[in-house]
Design a protein around this motif. Structure first.
Motif, PDB file in Angstrom:
ATOM      1  N   LEU A   9     -10.228 100.125  14.965  1.00 28.02           N
ATOM      2  CA  LEU A   9      -8.852  99.796  14.609  1.00 28.02           C
ATOM      3  C   LEU A   9      -8.737  99.797  13.092  1.00 28.02           C
ATOM      4  CD1 LEU A   9      -8.331  96.768  17.026  1.00 28.02           C
ATOM      5  CD2 LEU A   9      -8.014  99.212  17.501  1.00 28.02           C
ATOM      6  N   MET A  10      -7.710 100.449  12.588  1.00 33.67           N
ATOM      7  CA  MET A  10      -7.515 100.486  11.146  1.00 33.67           C
ATOM      8  C   MET A  10      -6.073 100.162  10.801  1.00 33.67           C
ATOM      9  SD  MET A  10      -8.243 103.468   8.377  1.00 33.67           S
ATOM     10  CE  MET A  10      -9.554 102.868   7.341  1.00 33.67           C
ATOM     11  N   ARG A  11      -5.936  99.221   9.891  1.00 32.07           N
ATOM     12  CA  ARG A  11      -4.623  98.949   9.310  1.00 32.07           C
ATOM     13  C   ARG A  11      -4.407  99.975   8.201  1.00 32.07           C
ATOM     14  NH1 ARG A  11      -2.738  93.763   5.701  1.00 32.07           N
ATOM     15  NH2 ARG A  11      -0.651  94.562   5.301  1.00 32.07           N
ATOM     16  N   HIS A  12      -3.179 100.448   8.073  1.00 33.35           N
ATOM     17  CA  HIS A  12      -2.849 101.399   7.011  1.00 33.35           C
ATOM     18  C   HIS A  12      -3.160 100.814   5.643  1.00 33.35           C
ATOM     19  CE1 HIS A  12       0.691  99.087   5.823  1.00 33.35           C
ATOM     20  NE2 HIS A  12       0.915  98.920   7.112  1.00 33.35           N
ATOM     21  N   GLY A  13      -3.275 101.681   4.658  1.00 33.47           N
ATOM     22  CA  GLY A  13      -3.461 101.234   3.287  1.00 33.47           C
ATOM     23  C   GLY A  13      -2.205 100.572   2.734  1.00 33.47           C
ATOM     24  N   GLN A  43      -7.416 102.384  -1.954  1.00 28.83           N
ATOM     25  CA  GLN A  43      -8.105 101.625  -0.896  1.00 28.83           C
ATOM     26  C   GLN A  43      -8.664 102.565   0.167  1.00 28.83           C
ATOM     27  OE1 GLN A  43      -4.747  99.274   0.292  1.00 28.83           O
ATOM     28  NE2 GLN A  43      -5.425  97.453  -0.830  1.00 28.83           N
ATOM     29  N   LEU A  44      -7.856 103.534   0.536  1.00 29.14           N
ATOM     30  CA  LEU A  44      -8.256 104.478   1.567  1.00 29.14           C
ATOM     31  C   LEU A  44      -9.427 105.338   1.099  1.00 29.14           C
ATOM     32  CD1 LEU A  44      -7.716 105.428   4.386  1.00 29.14           C
ATOM     33  CD2 LEU A  44      -5.901 106.887   3.497  1.00 29.14           C
ATOM     34  N   ALA A  45      -9.377 105.808  -0.146  1.00 30.42           N
ATOM     35  CA  ALA A  45     -10.488 106.594  -0.692  1.00 30.42           C
ATOM     36  C   ALA A  45     -11.773 105.770  -0.683  1.00 30.42           C
ATOM     37  CB  ALA A  45     -10.158 107.065  -2.107  1.00 30.42           C
ATOM     38  N   THR A  68       0.792 107.412   9.118  1.00 34.69           N
ATOM     39  CA  THR A  68       0.551 108.854   9.219  1.00 34.69           C
ATOM     40  C   THR A  68      -0.245 109.340   8.012  1.00 34.69           C
ATOM     41  OG1 THR A  68       2.570 109.183  10.513  1.00 34.69           O
ATOM     42  CG2 THR A  68       1.670 111.120   9.388  1.00 34.69           C
ATOM     43  N   GLN A  69       0.120 108.889   6.823  1.00 36.21           N
ATOM     44  CA  GLN A  69      -0.626 109.290   5.626  1.00 36.21           C
ATOM     45  C   GLN A  69      -2.064 108.773   5.676  1.00 36.21           C
ATOM     46  OE1 GLN A  69       1.945 107.793   2.517  1.00 36.21           O
ATOM     47  NE2 GLN A  69       3.016 109.763   2.340  1.00 36.21           N
ATOM     48  N   THR A  70      -2.251 107.549   6.141  1.00 30.21           N
ATOM     49  CA  THR A  70      -3.600 106.991   6.285  1.00 30.21           C
ATOM     50  C   THR A  70      -4.408 107.827   7.268  1.00 30.21           C
ATOM     51  OG1 THR A  70      -2.803 104.750   5.786  1.00 30.21           O
ATOM     52  CG2 THR A  70      -4.901 104.927   6.972  1.00 30.21           C
ATOM     53  N   ALA A  71      -3.827 108.086   8.429  1.00 24.55           N
ATOM     54  CA  ALA A  71      -4.518 108.856   9.460  1.00 24.55           C
ATOM     55  C   ALA A  71      -4.810 110.283   8.999  1.00 24.55           C
ATOM     56  CB  ALA A  71      -3.689 108.869  10.743  1.00 24.55           C
ATOM     57  N   GLN A  72      -3.886 110.892   8.241  1.00 22.60           N
ATOM     58  CA  GLN A  72      -4.087 112.269   7.776  1.00 22.60           C
ATOM     59  C   GLN A  72      -5.301 112.368   6.861  1.00 22.60           C
ATOM     60  OE1 GLN A  72      -2.203 115.198   8.737  1.00 22.60           O
ATOM     61  NE2 GLN A  72      -4.185 115.892   7.982  1.00 22.60           N
ATOM     62  N   ARG A  73      -5.474 111.382   5.971  1.00 23.36           N
ATOM     63  CA  ARG A  73      -6.639 111.411   5.071  1.00 23.36           C
ATOM     64  C   ARG A  73      -7.937 111.299   5.866  1.00 23.36           C
ATOM     65  NH1 ARG A  73      -2.319 110.991   2.926  1.00 23.36           N
ATOM     66  NH2 ARG A  73      -1.652 110.979   0.821  1.00 23.36           N
ATOM     67  N   LEU A  74      -7.914 110.474   6.899  1.00 25.35           N
ATOM     68  CA  LEU A  74      -9.107 110.334   7.748  1.00 25.35           C
ATOM     69  C   LEU A  74      -9.337 111.606   8.568  1.00 25.35           C
ATOM     70  CD1 LEU A  74      -8.313 106.704   8.744  1.00 25.35           C
ATOM     71  CD2 LEU A  74     -10.372 107.415   7.523  1.00 25.35           C
ATOM     72  N   ALA A  75      -8.276 112.192   9.074  1.00 23.67           N
ATOM     73  CA  ALA A  75      -8.391 113.431   9.846  1.00 23.67           C
ATOM     74  C   ALA A  75      -8.953 114.549   8.973  1.00 23.67           C
ATOM     75  CB  ALA A  75      -7.028 113.825  10.417  1.00 23.67           C
ATOM     76  N   ASP A  76      -8.480 114.640   7.738  1.00 26.24           N
ATOM     77  CA  ASP A  76      -9.007 115.652   6.813  1.00 26.24           C
ATOM     78  C   ASP A  76     -10.495 115.420   6.564  1.00 26.24           C
ATOM     79  OD1 ASP A  76      -6.420 116.682   6.639  1.00 26.24           O
ATOM     80  OD2 ASP A  76      -6.028 115.811   4.649  1.00 26.24           O
ATOM     81  N   VAL A 151      -4.863 103.981  14.161  1.00 30.38           N
ATOM     82  CA  VAL A 151      -4.311 103.561  12.879  1.00 30.38           C
ATOM     83  C   VAL A 151      -2.939 102.948  13.143  1.00 30.38           C
ATOM     84  CG1 VAL A 151      -3.677 104.259  10.546  1.00 30.38           C
ATOM     85  CG2 VAL A 151      -5.567 105.424  11.721  1.00 30.38           C
ATOM     86  N   SER A 152      -2.816 101.666  12.804  1.00 32.63           N
ATOM     87  CA  SER A 152      -1.580 100.948  13.096  1.00 32.63           C
ATOM     88  C   SER A 152      -1.264  99.995  11.952  1.00 32.63           C
ATOM     89  CB  SER A 152      -1.714 100.226  14.451  1.00 32.63           C
ATOM     90  OG  SER A 152      -0.490  99.650  14.856  1.00 32.63           O
TER      91      SER A 152
END
Length: 189
Positions: A9-13, A43-45, A68-76, A151-152
């Protein structure tokens, strides 16, 4: 019931809404705006650089811009596709939308007394718990023996963890708050 999958489980940045001190919980505003702040990007980096969990097999996320932006960085980073899931959206704060985030404390105090309350039209803790546990149930039917990253948002994730632990839902704020861009493994019961 034991889970067939591993869940991260991940909270967004940290978001632009966090920076402005605003409640942004309505999809009309949250899907199209209020993405990550520069602090959230950092934080995400840092989270990705220090990744300690297993690599996910799939990523599901709230369709709000900040998640979505948080998840996109992880997906990349992991070379995965994204799957938006409206069940992972922010708790809807209704009449408090766009107001100062100091109003959270009043809602949380009411939550502790009555997890079914709908003061100011707020989505109740009981409703959020049902919505998020339904997401887990759905993913349990769709996947087996996979690591799924969800990611929520802070409130929904704290409510989900409280529900899955079998604790009274009104105690969701007794948990330490999930930090922005933090990773919380969901243990198999």
């Amino acid at each position: 019931m034991p889970l067939a999958n591993r869940y991260l489980l991940m909270r967004h940045g940290h978001s632009q809404a966090n920076a402005a001190g605003l409640i942004v919980s309505d999809p009309v505003r949250g899907v199209a705006g209020y993405g990550l702040s520069a602090r959230g990007e950092a934080q995400l980096a840092a989270c990705i650089d220090a990744w300690q969990g297993p690599a996910p097999d799939a990523i599901y996320h709230s369709d709000f811009m900040r998640t979505t932006q948080t998840a996109q960085r992880l997906a990349d980073h992991f070379g995965l596709a994204l799957t938006p899931h409206p069940g992972l959206r922010e708790r809807h704060f209704a009449a408090l939308e766009g107001k100062d985030d100091g109003h959270y404390a009043e809602v949380w105090a009411r939550d502790a007394r009555d997890p079914a309350h709908r003061h100011a039209g707020v989505e109740s803790v009981a409703q959020v718990a049902a919505r998020l546990t339904a997401v887990i149930d759905e993913l349990e039917r769709r996947h087996a023996d996979q690591t799924l990253l969800l990611v929520s948002h802070g409130d929904p994730l704290q409510i989900l963890l409280t529900a899955l632990e079998g604790r009274p839902l009104g105690e969701h704020r007794d948990r330490p708050p999930l930090a922005p861009a933090s990773l919380t493994p969901l243990s198999r019961h």
